[in-house]
Design a protein around this motif. Structure first.
Motif, PDB file in Angstrom:
ATOM      1  N   MET A 115      50.545  33.305  47.036  1.00  0.00           N
ATOM      2  CA  MET A 115      49.581  34.629  46.987  1.00  0.00           C
ATOM      3  C   MET A 115      48.997  34.370  48.379  1.00  0.00           C
ATOM      4  SD  MET A 115      47.101  34.638  44.128  1.00  0.00           S
ATOM      5  CE  MET A 115      46.842  33.183  43.051  1.00  0.00           C
ATOM      6  N   ARG A 116      48.330  35.833  48.793  1.00  0.00           N
ATOM      7  CA  ARG A 116      46.410  36.075  49.466  1.00  0.00           C
ATOM      8  C   ARG A 116      46.341  37.048  48.786  1.00  0.00           C
ATOM      9  NH1 ARG A 116      46.491  37.057  55.674  1.00  0.00           N
ATOM     10  NH2 ARG A 116      44.159  36.922  55.678  1.00  0.00           N
ATOM     11  N   VAL A 117      44.892  36.066  48.335  1.00  0.00           N
ATOM     12  CA  VAL A 117      44.181  37.557  47.469  1.00  0.00           C
ATOM     13  C   VAL A 117      42.696  37.672  48.604  1.00  0.00           C
ATOM     14  CG1 VAL A 117      42.522  38.047  45.805  1.00  0.00           C
ATOM     15  CG2 VAL A 117      44.879  36.844  45.792  1.00  0.00           C
ATOM     16  N   THR A 118      42.298  38.474  49.367  1.00  0.00           N
ATOM     17  CA  THR A 118      41.915  38.919  49.657  1.00  0.00           C
ATOM     18  C   THR A 118      40.196  39.648  49.059  1.00  0.00           C
ATOM     19  OG1 THR A 118      41.532  40.973  50.839  1.00  0.00           O
ATOM     20  CG2 THR A 118      41.985  39.342  52.113  1.00  0.00           C
ATOM     21  N   ALA A 119      39.330  39.583  48.597  1.00  0.00           N
ATOM     22  CA  ALA A 119      38.132  40.309  47.897  1.00  0.00           C
ATOM     23  C   ALA A 119      36.177  40.526  48.748  1.00  0.00           C
ATOM     24  CB  ALA A 119      37.759  39.490  46.477  1.00  0.00           C
ATOM     25  N   VAL A 120      35.607  40.783  48.099  1.00  0.00           N
ATOM     26  CA  VAL A 120      34.221  40.493  48.121  1.00  0.00           C
ATOM     27  C   VAL A 120      33.901  39.963  46.814  1.00  0.00           C
ATOM     28  CG1 VAL A 120      31.970  41.834  48.733  1.00  0.00           C
ATOM     29  CG2 VAL A 120      34.422  41.891  50.167  1.00  0.00           C
ATOM     30  N   GLY A 121      32.762  38.886  47.050  1.00  0.00           N
ATOM     31  CA  GLY A 121      32.333  38.075  45.777  1.00  0.00           C
ATOM     32  C   GLY A 121      33.602  38.073  45.057  1.00  0.00           C
ATOM     33  N   PHE A 122      32.669  36.680  44.699  1.00  0.00           N
ATOM     34  CA  PHE A 122      33.615  35.883  43.346  1.00  0.00           C
ATOM     35  C   PHE A 122      32.964  34.395  42.882  1.00  0.00           C
ATOM     36  CE2 PHE A 122      33.150  33.377  47.510  1.00  0.00           C
ATOM     37  CZ  PHE A 122      33.037  32.417  47.059  1.00  0.00           C
ATOM     38  N   ASP A 123      33.363  34.747  41.420  1.00  0.00           N
ATOM     39  CA  ASP A 123      32.691  33.200  40.517  1.00  0.00           C
ATOM     40  C   ASP A 123      33.594  32.693  40.085  1.00  0.00           C
ATOM     41  OD1 ASP A 123      30.004  34.686  40.211  1.00  0.00           O
ATOM     42  OD2 ASP A 123      31.103  36.308  38.489  1.00  0.00           O
ATOM     43  N   ILE A 124      33.432  31.485  40.362  1.00  0.00           N
ATOM     44  CA  ILE A 124      34.713  30.281  39.808  1.00  0.00           C
ATOM     45  C   ILE A 124      34.209  29.081  38.466  1.00  0.00           C
ATOM     46  CG2 ILE A 124      35.632  27.742  40.517  1.00  0.00           C
ATOM     47  CD1 ILE A 124      35.329  28.596  43.355  1.00  0.00           C
ATOM     48  N   ASP A 125      34.640  28.968  38.060  1.00  0.00           N
ATOM     49  CA  ASP A 125      34.405  28.476  36.955  1.00  0.00           C
ATOM     50  C   ASP A 125      35.936  27.405  37.082  1.00  0.00           C
ATOM     51  OD1 ASP A 125      34.198  26.586  34.372  1.00  0.00           O
ATOM     52  OD2 ASP A 125      33.716  28.491  33.493  1.00  0.00           O
ATOM     53  N   LYS A 126      35.917  25.970  37.678  1.00  0.00           N
ATOM     54  CA  LYS A 126      36.338  24.748  37.489  1.00  0.00           C
ATOM     55  C   LYS A 126      37.129  24.790  36.266  1.00  0.00           C
ATOM     56  CE  LYS A 126      37.268  20.877  40.143  1.00  0.00           C
ATOM     57  NZ  LYS A 126      36.967  19.451  40.657  1.00  0.00           N
ATOM     58  N   ASN A 127      36.766  24.269  35.574  1.00  0.00           N
ATOM     59  CA  ASN A 127      36.161  23.470  34.199  1.00  0.00           C
ATOM     60  C   ASN A 127      37.883  24.354  33.000  1.00  0.00           C
ATOM     61  OD1 ASN A 127      34.729  21.534  34.052  1.00  0.00           O
ATOM     62  ND2 ASN A 127      33.012  23.456  33.546  1.00  0.00           N
ATOM     63  N   ALA A 128      37.648  26.076  33.368  1.00  0.00           N
ATOM     64  CA  ALA A 128      38.303  27.000  32.555  1.00  0.00           C
ATOM     65  C   ALA A 128      39.358  27.219  33.736  1.00  0.00           C
ATOM     66  CB  ALA A 128      37.781  28.236  32.618  1.00  0.00           C
ATOM     67  N   ARG A 129      39.251  27.188  35.294  1.00  0.00           N
ATOM     68  CA  ARG A 129      40.428  27.249  36.197  1.00  0.00           C
ATOM     69  C   ARG A 129      40.431  28.468  36.124  1.00  0.00           C
ATOM     70  NH1 ARG A 129      45.501  23.606  35.573  1.00  0.00           N
ATOM     71  NH2 ARG A 129      46.360  24.476  37.897  1.00  0.00           N
ATOM     72  N   LEU A 130      39.266  29.226  36.356  1.00  0.00           N
ATOM     73  CA  LEU A 130      39.733  30.770  36.949  1.00  0.00           C
ATOM     74  C   LEU A 130      38.864  30.947  38.055  1.00  0.00           C
ATOM     75  CD1 LEU A 130      39.488  33.411  34.431  1.00  0.00           C
ATOM     76  CD2 LEU A 130      37.179  33.161  34.389  1.00  0.00           C
ATOM     77  N   ILE A 131      38.747  32.007  38.188  1.00  0.00           N
ATOM     78  CA  ILE A 131      38.278  32.202  39.622  1.00  0.00           C
ATOM     79  C   ILE A 131      38.215  33.947  39.386  1.00  0.00           C
ATOM     80  CG2 ILE A 131      38.132  33.461  42.034  1.00  0.00           C
ATOM     81  CD1 ILE A 131      40.236  30.715  42.462  1.00  0.00           C
ATOM     82  N   ARG A 132      37.020  34.997  39.462  1.00  0.00           N
ATOM     83  CA  ARG A 132      36.722  36.200  38.959  1.00  0.00           C
ATOM     84  C   ARG A 132      36.374  36.903  40.360  1.00  0.00           C
ATOM     85  NH1 ARG A 132      32.428  39.590  37.406  1.00  0.00           N
ATOM     86  NH2 ARG A 132      30.882  38.298  37.207  1.00  0.00           N
ATOM     87  N   LEU A 133      36.909  37.701  40.309  1.00  0.00           N
ATOM     88  CA  LEU A 133      36.796  38.452  42.064  1.00  0.00           C
ATOM     89  C   LEU A 133      35.884  39.531  41.798  1.00  0.00           C
ATOM     90  CD1 LEU A 133      40.585  38.245  43.463  1.00  0.00           C
ATOM     91  CD2 LEU A 133      38.460  36.979  43.287  1.00  0.00           C
ATOM     92  N   HIS A 134      35.216  39.773  42.428  1.00  0.00           N
ATOM     93  CA  HIS A 134      33.920  41.102  42.276  1.00  0.00           C
ATOM     94  C   HIS A 134      34.413  42.024  43.043  1.00  0.00           C
ATOM     95  CE1 HIS A 134      30.373  38.027  41.382  1.00  0.00           C
ATOM     96  NE2 HIS A 134      31.806  37.540  41.029  1.00  0.00           N
ATOM     97  N   SER A 135      34.850  42.635  43.964  1.00  0.00           N
ATOM     98  CA  SER A 135      35.254  43.755  44.573  1.00  0.00           C
ATOM     99  C   SER A 135      36.331  44.017  45.450  1.00  0.00           C
ATOM    100  CB  SER A 135      33.764  45.165  44.671  1.00  0.00           C
ATOM    101  OG  SER A 135      33.361  43.542  45.898  1.00  0.00           O
ATOM    102  N   ARG A 136      36.650  44.594  46.113  1.00  0.00           N
ATOM    103  CA  ARG A 136      37.889  45.036  46.945  1.00  0.00           C
ATOM    104  C   ARG A 136      39.079  43.977  47.037  1.00  0.00           C
ATOM    105  NH1 ARG A 136      33.829  46.369  52.141  1.00  0.00           N
ATOM    106  NH2 ARG A 136      31.673  48.109  50.754  1.00  0.00           N
ATOM    107  N   VAL A 137      39.632  44.345  45.932  1.00  0.00           N
ATOM    108  CA  VAL A 137      40.422  42.861  45.824  1.00  0.00           C
ATOM    109  C   VAL A 137      41.804  44.023  46.358  1.00  0.00           C
ATOM    110  CG1 VAL A 137      41.680  42.078  43.860  1.00  0.00           C
ATOM    111  CG2 VAL A 137      39.172  42.200  43.595  1.00  0.00           C
ATOM    112  N   ARG A 138      42.131  42.899  47.227  1.00  0.00           N
ATOM    113  CA  ARG A 138      43.294  43.697  47.378  1.00  0.00           C
ATOM    114  C   ARG A 138      44.509  41.852  47.523  1.00  0.00           C
ATOM    115  NH1 ARG A 138      45.132  45.914  53.369  1.00  0.00           N
ATOM    116  NH2 ARG A 138      47.296  45.700  53.009  1.00  0.00           N
ATOM    117  N   ALA A 139      45.783  42.092  47.177  1.00  0.00           N
ATOM    118  CA  ALA A 139      46.293  41.346  46.806  1.00  0.00           C
ATOM    119  C   ALA A 139      48.204  41.002  47.504  1.00  0.00           C
ATOM    120  CB  ALA A 139      46.664  40.703  45.263  1.00  0.00           C
TER     121      ALA A 139
END
Length: 194
Positions: A160-184
């Motif tokens: 995949m390739r994902v573009t977005a504006v803003g993100f949060d990463i939690d490495k322990n949970a293996r989680l990336i939360r994208l804030h806005s303008r997400v395009r995958a």
């Protein structure tokens, strides 16, 4: 001198002496050289080929921070790093590297602010391919395994390739939360062009 004035004179002298003592104490704590450096933004020391290692209780490295050059600013208690790199080796987390042209290390909050051509790479782990995130700015808390950014980002792996504006990463949970303008865009790794 009357009796009222004679009684106030020693009290006035004590107040003046206390004020003078306080003023001298404040001046001695902050030298003119430190004031000049803080006003001009001059570092109190510069170090080439900087390397810091945070170890766990077992003595094994959890993460390292390296830079070609470090400039430390004592009044604000932060350092600037040039050609900065952080490697995270925390057990039970996928190995991770963050690189940038410049970074700022805040010694009180133990956070790193990476800027200018930031590249984060999470190495492949069973069930997941190598993940690369590119952005212009990212704040990282290495001990917590967390990061965030408000700038546009580009995230890619084998499928995949994902573009977005803003993100949060939690490495322990293996989680990336994208804030806005997400395009995958998803790619089937088994599909072959004809």
């Amino acid at each position: 001198m009357n009796s009222k004035t004679a009684g106030l004179l020693p009290l006035a002298l004590l107040i003046v002496l206390a004020g003078l003592s306080y003023w001298l104490d404040q001046i001695s704590r902050y030298s003119p050289e430190e004031a000049r450096k803080a006003a001009k933004g001059v570092p109190d020391f510069v170090m080439d080929r900087f390397r810091a290692v945070q170890t766990g209780v077992d003595g094994k490295p959890l993460y390292t921070v390296t830079a070609d050059k470090l400039k430390h600013y004592s009044p604000a208690d932060f350092s600037e790093l040039f050609s900065a790199e952080m490697h995270d080796f925390t057990p039970l987390r996928p190995p991770l590297t963050v690189r940038s042209e410049v970074a700022q290390m805040n010694h009180q909050t133990e956070e790193l602010y990476f800027s200018r051509q930031v590249v984060m790479v999470r190495e492949p782990v069973p069930g997941s391919s190598r993940l690369t995130l590119k952005t212009s700015a990212m704040t990282v808390w290495p001990k917590q395994g967390k990061a965030f950014g408000k700038a546009p980002m580009d995230l890619q792996d084998d499928t995949m390739r994902v573009t977005a504006v803003g993100f949060d990463i939690d490495k322990n949970a293996r989680l990336i939360r994208l804030h806005s303008r997400v395009r995958a865009t998803y790619v089937n790794p088994n599909a072959r062009p004809r």
